[in-house]
Design an enzyme around this catalytic site. Structure first.
Site, PDB file in Angstrom:
ATOM      1  N   ALA A 148      47.864  36.002  42.266  1.00  0.00           N
ATOM      2  CA  ALA A 148      46.652  36.284  41.484  1.00  0.00           C
ATOM      3  C   ALA A 148      45.655  35.125  41.530  1.00  0.00           C
ATOM      4  O   ALA A 148      44.459  35.333  41.371  1.00  0.00           O
ATOM      5  CB  ALA A 148      47.027  36.601  40.035  1.00  0.00           C
ATOM      6  N   TYR A 159      40.590  40.650  39.175  1.00  0.00           N
ATOM      7  CA  TYR A 159      40.133  40.630  37.789  1.00  0.00           C
ATOM      8  C   TYR A 159      38.861  39.779  37.708  1.00  0.00           C
ATOM      9  O   TYR A 159      38.599  38.938  38.562  1.00  0.00           O
ATOM     10  CB  TYR A 159      41.261  40.040  36.922  1.00  0.00           C
ATOM     11  CG  TYR A 159      40.953  39.955  35.452  1.00  0.00           C
ATOM     12  CD1 TYR A 159      40.775  41.116  34.700  1.00  0.00           C
ATOM     13  CD2 TYR A 159      40.838  38.728  34.814  1.00  0.00           C
ATOM     14  CE1 TYR A 159      40.489  41.033  33.352  1.00  0.00           C
ATOM     15  CE2 TYR A 159      40.552  38.640  33.464  1.00  0.00           C
ATOM     16  CZ  TYR A 159      40.373  39.800  32.742  1.00  0.00           C
ATOM     17  OH  TYR A 159      40.093  39.725  31.409  1.00  0.00           O
ATOM     18  N   THR A 200      37.854  37.190  36.298  1.00  0.00           N
ATOM     19  CA  THR A 200      37.851  35.723  36.354  1.00  0.00           C
ATOM     20  C   THR A 200      38.450  35.167  37.647  1.00  0.00           C
ATOM     21  O   THR A 200      38.489  33.949  37.824  1.00  0.00           O
ATOM     22  CB  THR A 200      38.685  35.128  35.195  1.00  0.00           C
ATOM     23  OG1 THR A 200      40.026  35.586  35.348  1.00  0.00           O
ATOM     24  CG2 THR A 200      38.142  35.541  33.839  1.00  0.00           C
ATOM     25  N   LYS A 201      38.935  36.012  38.528  1.00  0.00           N
ATOM     26  CA  LYS A 201      39.663  35.509  39.698  1.00  0.00           C
ATOM     27  C   LYS A 201      38.701  35.085  40.818  1.00  0.00           C
ATOM     28  O   LYS A 201      37.493  35.240  40.681  1.00  0.00           O
ATOM     29  CB  LYS A 201      40.686  36.555  40.154  1.00  0.00           C
ATOM     30  CG  LYS A 201      41.724  36.879  39.071  1.00  0.00           C
ATOM     31  CD  LYS A 201      42.668  35.719  38.777  1.00  0.00           C
ATOM     32  CE  LYS A 201      43.359  35.758  37.423  1.00  0.00           C
ATOM     33  NZ  LYS A 201      44.312  36.816  37.174  1.00  0.00           N
ATOM     34  N   THR A 202      39.252  34.568  41.925  1.00  0.00           N
ATOM     35  CA  THR A 202      38.382  33.912  42.925  1.00  0.00           C
ATOM     36  C   THR A 202      37.408  34.880  43.593  1.00  0.00           C
ATOM     37  O   THR A 202      36.318  34.472  43.982  1.00  0.00           O
ATOM     38  CB  THR A 202      39.204  33.171  43.997  1.00  0.00           C
ATOM     39  OG1 THR A 202      40.109  34.106  44.594  1.00  0.00           O
ATOM     40  CG2 THR A 202      39.966  32.001  43.393  1.00  0.00           C
TER      41      THR A 202
END
Ligand code: PLP
Length: 385
Positions: free
Chosen positions: A156, A180, A182-184
């Protein structure tokens, strides 16, 4: 008054917006050609044989465990230093997560603890590439092979990342990524499972859409038919074409985002290495780190305030930070159900009082990074013993 610097903001450009709008206008909203294209383009960047798009990393982890044959009564080894999702999916299959401690420097899973946790019921291990730094996969895979245990990577945080030159997504049995918010890279909500095993990929694909053997795009196209077969009682885990359009567009910027994160991590490292009260992230030369998170540890013996107060003071100065993670064994469900005590996992219990995740994302400017550095330094010099 300087504006508040949030802990995270996604980098959504006009190209991303145009891609989603184009899909909205196309008349095909849910899983179809955009999702297929997203899987293909993701795979051409990662280099695994198969990629299955789903609506979260949690869904990918669930399908991965099911695909490799985890069933009721089995045990799955999970690091305590992780997010809820990594262990909750084990419960979905009526199996039991067996928590293990982390390493004090990388906060990645501790392989000796894994070895001690293996029993005759162990079916799988879910290493989490903490903050985006890959776990030491060769020794972990060797241990797993020796005991006939499958390795499902929770990646993740780890897009893009490499271990000994190999891309994360091509190493373990199945690798699960998150998109999601907030992910990279992000699709709002979304996930992807990659594997070289055709059978597992097919099983995950079918299970992701009600256990039906053919996808909607075939069913409703003129040459398709109304008929479908339910092969398993499946799930509703498919990714929409709206999300996939965003994913395709974000994927094109993934390497650039990664370079910005790496550059910012370097600025933080240079600044904080000189401060004795701060322990900077430890990175092995075998790894290419995705820098989803930049986690410092406070040397509390050298400070007159605790971590929570440090966070409150940063917030007062207009800087949003977070904590990754409050380990699973300290949460009420795991304490009650498995009778875990804090000293069962001494490293995680110790470090979780010292860690702070500083903001790091491509939407930040270099002067935002400098502002974080100056504020942290100011607080340290104010509160050192
Ligand atoms: C975010 C995260 C997940 C869950 O990802 P979703 O796409 O939100 O399901 C799983 N594991 C870790 C370590 C995470 O940080």
């Amino acid at each position: 008054m300087t504006p508040f610097l949030p802990f995270h903001r996604p980098d959504i450009g006009e190209d991303d917006i145009a891609a989603v709008v184009e899909t909205l206008r196309s008349g095909w909203l849910t899983t179809g050609s955009k999702t297929q294209q997203f899987e293909e383009e993701f795979n051409s960047q990662i280099g695994a044989r198969h990629a299955v798009a789903v609506n979260s990393c949690t869904a990918a982890l669930h399908l991965a465990l099911e695909a490799v044959g985890v069933t009721a009564g089995d045990e799955v080894i999970v690091p305590t230093m992780t997010f809820a999702a990594t262990a909750e999916v084990v419960h979905y299959l009526n199996a039991s997560p067996v928590l293990v401690d982390c390493q004090e420097d990388t906060l990645n899973i501790d392989i000796q603890s894994v070895e001690q946790a293996i029993s005759s019921k162990t079916k799988a291990i879910i290493p989490v590439h903490f903050a985006g730094q890959p776990c030491a996969m060769d020794p972990l895979l060797a241990l797993a092979r020796q005991h006939d245990i499958k390795v499902i990577e929770d990646a993740a945080h780890a897009l893009p990342a490499r271990y000994r030159g190999k891309k994360v997504g091509t190493i373990g049995d199945i690798t699960c990524f998150s998109f999601y918010a907030t992910k990279t890279i992000t699709t709002g909500e979304g996930g992807m499972a990659t594997t070289d095993n055709a059978e597992w990929a097919e099983r995950m694909r079918i299970l992701s859409l009600h256990g039906i053997s053919r996808e909607a795009v075939n069913r409703y196209s003129p040459e398709g038919s109304w008929r479908y077969d339910i092969c398993y009682p499946g799930y509703k885990y498919n990714l929409t074409d709206m999300a996939s359009a965003l994913g395709i567009s974000q994927l094109r910027k993934c390497d650039r985002f990664g370079m910005v994160r790496q550059y910012y991590a370097g600025l933080y490292n240079d600044a904080f290495q000189k401060i004795p009260e701060i322990i900077v992230p430890s990175v092995s030369t075998e790894m290419e780190h995705a820098w989803h998170l930049y986690v410092i540890q406070l040397d509390l013996e050298r400070l007159r305030i605790g971590r929570n107060q440090f966070i409150a003071l940063l917030k007062e100065q207009g800087i949003g930070v977070s904590v990754h993670f409050h380990p699973l064994h300290l949460h009420p469900y795991y304490r009650k159900t498995y009778k875990y005590r804090p000293d069962d996992f001494p490293i995680a219990t110790k470090v979780c009082e010292r860690i702070i995740s500083l903001p790091i994302y491509p939407k930040m400017t270099e002067s935002d990074i400098n502002r974080v550095i100056e504020t942290v330094n100011m607080l340290i010099s104010q509160y050192r013993c």
